[in-house]
Scaffold this active site. Structure first.
Site, mmCIF file in Angstrom:
data_model
loop_
_atom_site.group_PDB
_atom_site.id
_atom_site.type_symbol
_atom_site.label_atom_id
_atom_site.label_comp_id
_atom_site.label_asym_id
_atom_site.label_seq_id
_atom_site.Cartn_x
_atom_site.Cartn_y
_atom_site.Cartn_z
ATOM 1 N N ARG A 52 0.852 -1.201 0.000
ATOM 2 C CA ARG A 52 0.000 0.000 0.000
ATOM 3 C C ARG A 52 0.879 1.239 0.000
ATOM 4 O O ARG A 52 2.015 1.208 0.426
ATOM 5 C CB ARG A 52 -0.895 0.013 1.254
ATOM 6 N N LYS B 121 3.509 -6.498 12.037
ATOM 7 C CA LYS B 121 2.718 -6.827 10.847
ATOM 8 C C LYS B 121 2.973 -8.264 10.402
ATOM 9 O O LYS B 121 4.124 -8.685 10.236
ATOM 10 C CB LYS B 121 3.079 -5.857 9.726
ATOM 11 N N ARG C 147 -1.773 5.686 12.981
ATOM 12 C CA ARG C 147 -0.649 5.412 13.891
ATOM 13 C C ARG C 147 -1.155 5.583 15.293
ATOM 14 O O ARG C 147 -1.972 6.481 15.547
ATOM 15 C CB ARG C 147 0.450 6.456 13.709
HETATM 16 C C1 BTN Z 1 0.396 -3.700 2.358
HETATM 17 O O1 BTN Z 1 1.180 -2.787 2.072
HETATM 18 O O2 BTN Z 1 0.066 -3.932 3.513
HETATM 19 C C2 BTN Z 1 -0.230 -4.532 1.264
HETATM 20 C C3 BTN Z 1 0.696 -5.640 0.846
HETATM 21 C C4 BTN Z 1 0.097 -6.545 -0.227
HETATM 22 C C5 BTN Z 1 1.122 -7.537 -0.746
HETATM 23 C C6 BTN Z 1 0.508 -8.528 -1.674
HETATM 24 S S1 BTN Z 1 1.581 -9.888 -1.994
HETATM 25 C C7 BTN Z 1 0.475 -10.452 -3.218
HETATM 26 C C8 BTN Z 1 -0.004 -9.236 -3.974
HETATM 27 N N1 BTN Z 1 0.913 -8.878 -5.027
HETATM 28 C C9 BTN Z 1 1.494 -7.711 -4.815
HETATM 29 O O3 BTN Z 1 2.344 -7.184 -5.563
HETATM 30 N N2 BTN Z 1 1.056 -7.178 -3.659
HETATM 31 C C10 BTN Z 1 0.070 -8.024 -3.038
#
Ligand code: BTN
Length: 317
Positions: free
Chosen positions: A113, A178, A312
């Site tokens: 994100r 996380k 946060r």
């Molecule tokens: C975040 O930042 O919390 C979201 C992370 C999401 C990661 C997943 S892994 C599978 C899918 N492919 C990606 O490139 N991103 C999501």
């Protein structure tokens, strides 16, 4: 190389001779492949004279036949992708019909994100993207990412991780670290026909990260002490996702709102809402029927939504 890795995935010793015979190659060819495993996939290998070779730690590899047996949608399994979300986008543009899912052993440009990178080492975690068709208008998108969070939460708890909870909008944390993240991407026009790509990253068996991760993190194995079978995890995830997505489709997010709030780790906490360079101080009241966050700001209720926002904990909370 993957065939060799499959032979070694149990973490036990295998002699060079037995590996060579199984692969139909010489012992020196085995040795070359082992070096590749170490240098390219960062999987340390132990060599002991008289015993042979073993992986420093066993791995659980993804198996297409297992993932596609008794599953709510088909799974395309890759060894390496830039991003499973990007691959789903390509397949949609080629006309592949949803629902379908893409998983990969590693991602070289995993997307997080707010423009962040999602660190995606080989065979350690789950990188899962589901393509879904949205034809019910914007209502079908309301609270969708939060509902996906609920599904992932149920999966993690079913694997014995009882301390996991949610952080708005859709982070999963265990003991403040996380453990999983969700990235939804839209293709098309939400007012008409569009597709949503539900990207889910779960830290599964990762014990240490070669690349720096810019926030405190943990993994299922670090929390439970057990190696997680990633096929089992992906199948459970698919089933749980289907259950929650169908419920969301039938009843809307309103029906799942109280379940979500009960799992929200920061309910009632003093927080900073970060929106780009702007901060809003407030107390978390909950979420509304569309999944937006409700904060009490200087005694007045205010509602915030948008993919670029994040919370946060306030230092004084
Ligand atoms: C975040 O930042 O919390 C979201 C992370 C999401 C990661 C997943 S892994 C599978 C899918 N492919 C990606 O490139 N991103 C999501």
């Amino acid at each position: 190389m993957l065939t060799l890795l499959k032979l070694l995935q149990d973490g036990r010793f295998h002699s060079g001779e037995a590996l060579g015979a199984a692969l139909g190659v010489s012992r020196s060819a085995v040795w070359k492949q082992l070096q590749h495993l170490e240098s390219e996939l960062h999987l340390p290998i132990h060599k002991v004279r008289g015993k042979g070779y073993r992986l420093e730690r066993p791995v659980s590899l993804l198996e297409s036949p297992l993932l596609n047996q008794d599953s709510p949608w088909s799974h395309r399994v890759h060894e390496t992708l830039d991003s499973t979300n990007a691959e789903v986008m390509r397949l949609l543009s080629e006309g592949v019909l949803p629902p379908f899912a893409v998983v990969s052993e590693r991602q070289t440009a995993g997307r997080g994100r707010r423009g962040r990178q999602w660190i995606s080492p080989f065979a350690q975690n789950l990188y899962y993207s589901l393509a879904m068709r949205i034809d019910g208008g914007a209502r079908q998108l309301d609270g969708l990412s939060l509902v996906v969070g609920l599904a992932v939460l149920k999966v993690l708890r079913s694997f014995g991780l009882i301390e996991v909870g949610l952080k708005w909008p859709n982070d999963l944390l265990s003991r403040g670290r996380k453990i999983a993240g969700i990235l939804l991407e839209l293709v098309g026009d939400p007012a008409d026909l569009c597709h949503v790509i539900i990207g889910i990253g779960i830290n599964v068996n990762m014990q240490n990260a070669l690349e720096e991760i810019d926030q405190p993190w943990t993994s299922m194995q670090l929390e439970s002490g057990l190696l997680v079978d990633r096929n089992d995890l992906a199948i459970t995830l698919a089933k749980c996702l289907r259950e929650y997505l169908e419920r969301h489709d039938r009843e809307g997010f309103g029906a799942l709102k109280s379940e979500w709030e009960a799992a929200h780790l920061w309910q009632g906490c003093a927080v900073n809402l970060v929106a780009g360079a702007q901060y809003v101080d407030g107390i978390v009241l909950g979420v509304d029927a569309a999944g937006a966050i409700r904060l009490s700001v200087a005694g007045t209720e205010r509602v915030f939504s948008g993919g670029e926002l994040s919370l946060r904990l306030r230092d004084d909370s």
